[in-house]
Design a protein around this motif. Sequence first.
Motif, PDB file in Angstrom:
ATOM      1  N   GLU A 261       0.849  -1.190   0.000  1.00 26.12           N
ATOM      2  CA  GLU A 261       0.000   0.000   0.000  1.00 26.12           C
ATOM      3  C   GLU A 261       0.885   1.241   0.000  1.00 26.12           C
ATOM      4  O   GLU A 261       1.881   1.321   0.725  1.00 26.12           O
ATOM      5  CB  GLU A 261      -0.934   0.019   1.213  1.00 26.12           C
ATOM      6  N   LEU A 262       0.514   2.197  -0.846  1.00 20.40           N
ATOM      7  CA  LEU A 262       1.285   3.433  -1.014  1.00 20.40           C
ATOM      8  C   LEU A 262       0.670   4.546  -0.182  1.00 20.40           C
ATOM      9  O   LEU A 262      -0.551   4.747  -0.189  1.00 20.40           O
ATOM     10  CB  LEU A 262       1.317   3.838  -2.490  1.00 20.40           C
ATOM     11  N   TRP A 263       1.549   5.300   0.496  1.00 19.61           N
ATOM     12  CA  TRP A 263       1.101   6.388   1.369  1.00 19.61           C
ATOM     13  C   TRP A 263       1.812   7.691   0.999  1.00 19.61           C
ATOM     14  O   TRP A 263       2.964   7.674   0.563  1.00 19.61           O
ATOM     15  CB  TRP A 263       1.400   6.052   2.829  1.00 19.61           C
ATOM     16  N   ALA A 264       1.118   8.790   1.200  1.00 20.64           N
ATOM     17  CA  ALA A 264       1.709  10.133   1.066  1.00 20.64           C
ATOM     18  C   ALA A 264       1.711  10.780   2.443  1.00 20.64           C
ATOM     19  O   ALA A 264       0.685  10.792   3.136  1.00 20.64           O
ATOM     20  CB  ALA A 264       0.913  10.981   0.083  1.00 20.64           C
TER      21      ALA A 264
ATOM     22  N   VAL B 133       0.857  13.083   8.780  1.00 18.25           N
ATOM     23  CA  VAL B 133      -0.218  12.084   8.792  1.00 18.25           C
ATOM     24  C   VAL B 133      -0.208  11.317   7.473  1.00 18.25           C
ATOM     25  O   VAL B 133      -0.359  11.918   6.399  1.00 18.25           O
ATOM     26  CB  VAL B 133      -1.593  12.761   8.986  1.00 18.25           C
ATOM     27  N   PRO B 134      -0.042   9.991   7.503  1.00 16.16           N
ATOM     28  CA  PRO B 134      -0.050   9.201   6.263  1.00 16.16           C
ATOM     29  C   PRO B 134      -1.438   9.201   5.614  1.00 16.16           C
ATOM     30  O   PRO B 134      -2.462   9.087   6.307  1.00 16.16           O
ATOM     31  CB  PRO B 134       0.343   7.797   6.724  1.00 16.16           C
TER      32      PRO B 134
ATOM     33  N   PRO C  19      -2.350  -6.173   5.202  1.00 17.68           N
ATOM     34  CA  PRO C  19      -3.213  -7.325   4.933  1.00 17.68           C
ATOM     35  C   PRO C  19      -3.883  -7.174   3.568  1.00 17.68           C
ATOM     36  O   PRO C  19      -4.024  -6.069   3.040  1.00 17.68           O
ATOM     37  CB  PRO C  19      -4.245  -7.280   6.066  1.00 17.68           C
ATOM     38  N   LEU C  20      -4.270  -8.282   2.977  1.00 17.41           N
ATOM     39  CA  LEU C  20      -4.922  -8.261   1.667  1.00 17.41           C
ATOM     40  C   LEU C  20      -6.104  -7.287   1.686  1.00 17.41           C
ATOM     41  O   LEU C  20      -6.966  -7.353   2.561  1.00 17.41           O
ATOM     42  CB  LEU C  20      -5.425  -9.670   1.321  1.00 17.41           C
ATOM     43  N   GLY C  21      -6.094  -6.381   0.732  1.00 15.81           N
ATOM     44  CA  GLY C  21      -7.133  -5.360   0.663  1.00 15.81           C
ATOM     45  C   GLY C  21      -6.730  -4.038   1.287  1.00 15.81           C
ATOM     46  O   GLY C  21      -7.445  -3.054   1.165  1.00 15.81           O
ATOM     47  N   GLY C  22      -5.562  -3.998   1.943  1.00 16.24           N
ATOM     48  CA  GLY C  22      -5.082  -2.752   2.494  1.00 16.24           C
ATOM     49  C   GLY C  22      -5.332  -2.592   3.970  1.00 16.24           C
ATOM     50  O   GLY C  22      -6.023  -3.400   4.598  1.00 16.24           O
ATOM     51  N   ALA C  23      -4.744  -1.549   4.544  1.00 16.68           N
ATOM     52  CA  ALA C  23      -4.878  -1.279   5.976  1.00 16.68           C
ATOM     53  C   ALA C  23      -6.349  -1.140   6.337  1.00 16.68           C
ATOM     54  O   ALA C  23      -7.074  -0.354   5.712  1.00 16.68           O
ATOM     55  CB  ALA C  23      -4.112  -0.014   6.347  1.00 16.68           C
TER      56      ALA C  23
ATOM     57  N   PRO D  13      -1.339   3.004   8.300  1.00 15.85           N
ATOM     58  CA  PRO D  13      -0.437   1.872   8.108  1.00 15.85           C
ATOM     59  C   PRO D  13      -0.409   0.972   9.343  1.00 15.85           C
ATOM     60  O   PRO D  13      -0.372   1.446  10.484  1.00 15.85           O
ATOM     61  CB  PRO D  13       0.924   2.540   7.876  1.00 15.85           C
ATOM     62  N   THR D  14      -0.432  -0.340   9.090  1.00 20.65           N
ATOM     63  CA  THR D  14      -0.347  -1.306  10.193  1.00 20.65           C
ATOM     64  C   THR D  14       0.871  -2.199  10.064  1.00 20.65           C
ATOM     65  O   THR D  14       1.355  -2.730  11.066  1.00 20.65           O
ATOM     66  CB  THR D  14      -1.609  -2.184  10.240  1.00 20.65           C
TER      67      THR D  14
END
Length: 223
Positions: A161-164, A170-171, A201-205, A210-211
């Motif tokens: 998963e990509l975060w800015a 704050v992500p 996890p599959l499908g994203g946080a 972010p976890t």
Amino acid sequence: MSDTVDAGAWPPEDHDDLTAAEYVLGVLPHRERQAAQERAELDGGFSRRVSQWEGRLAVLNAAYEDGPVNAAVYPRIESDLFGAPQAAAAPARRVPAWRMWLSGGVVAATVVLAAVFWPQAEPPLSAQLTGEAVAFNASFDGAVLQIARAGDAADEGHDYELWAIGADGVPRSLGLLRGETAQIAASDLEPGVTLAVSLEPLGGAPDGSPTGPVLAAAALAVN
């Protein structure tokens, strides 16, 4: 001209006044301007109208010097606008400075308005997100963020998963990275914003934050 105005019904003096004004403004085609110039030399009444219009417009000319005259300029402009004249061009007249100022002002205003209102291309940004087992190359053109992955896909049951992360720290999720390349619509990325990829996890946080571990991160910078 409006369909409701019948110029043929105007009194002759109104026609003369309009012609004199157009002659002073320099907007008559070549042959009409030449005819008006010859008439002003022979017709005292028309000559007075020309003088009156020159006086009315003199206020525009008072603060400026007459510019240099190139005898070839006016015939060339008139040829482009109205076609080549059949007779030899009349001697070039000195160009009123207010007319040169007005033309220059239009050009300058156009340039300024173009600079203000014309959409400006955003400078391209890029970032190299390099981790121990996977890396991501990011490029941003102001509208679309392109991501290319070098390395293996996420393990079964997981997603990248990509975060800015902006100045507030704050992500913000930009989406999942499942293929070797991805294109993500974005409009608010700027130099200094950090891009980070986490293993989720599959499908994203599940809760929008972010976890999993952060695998790679880097700040966007101008190329």
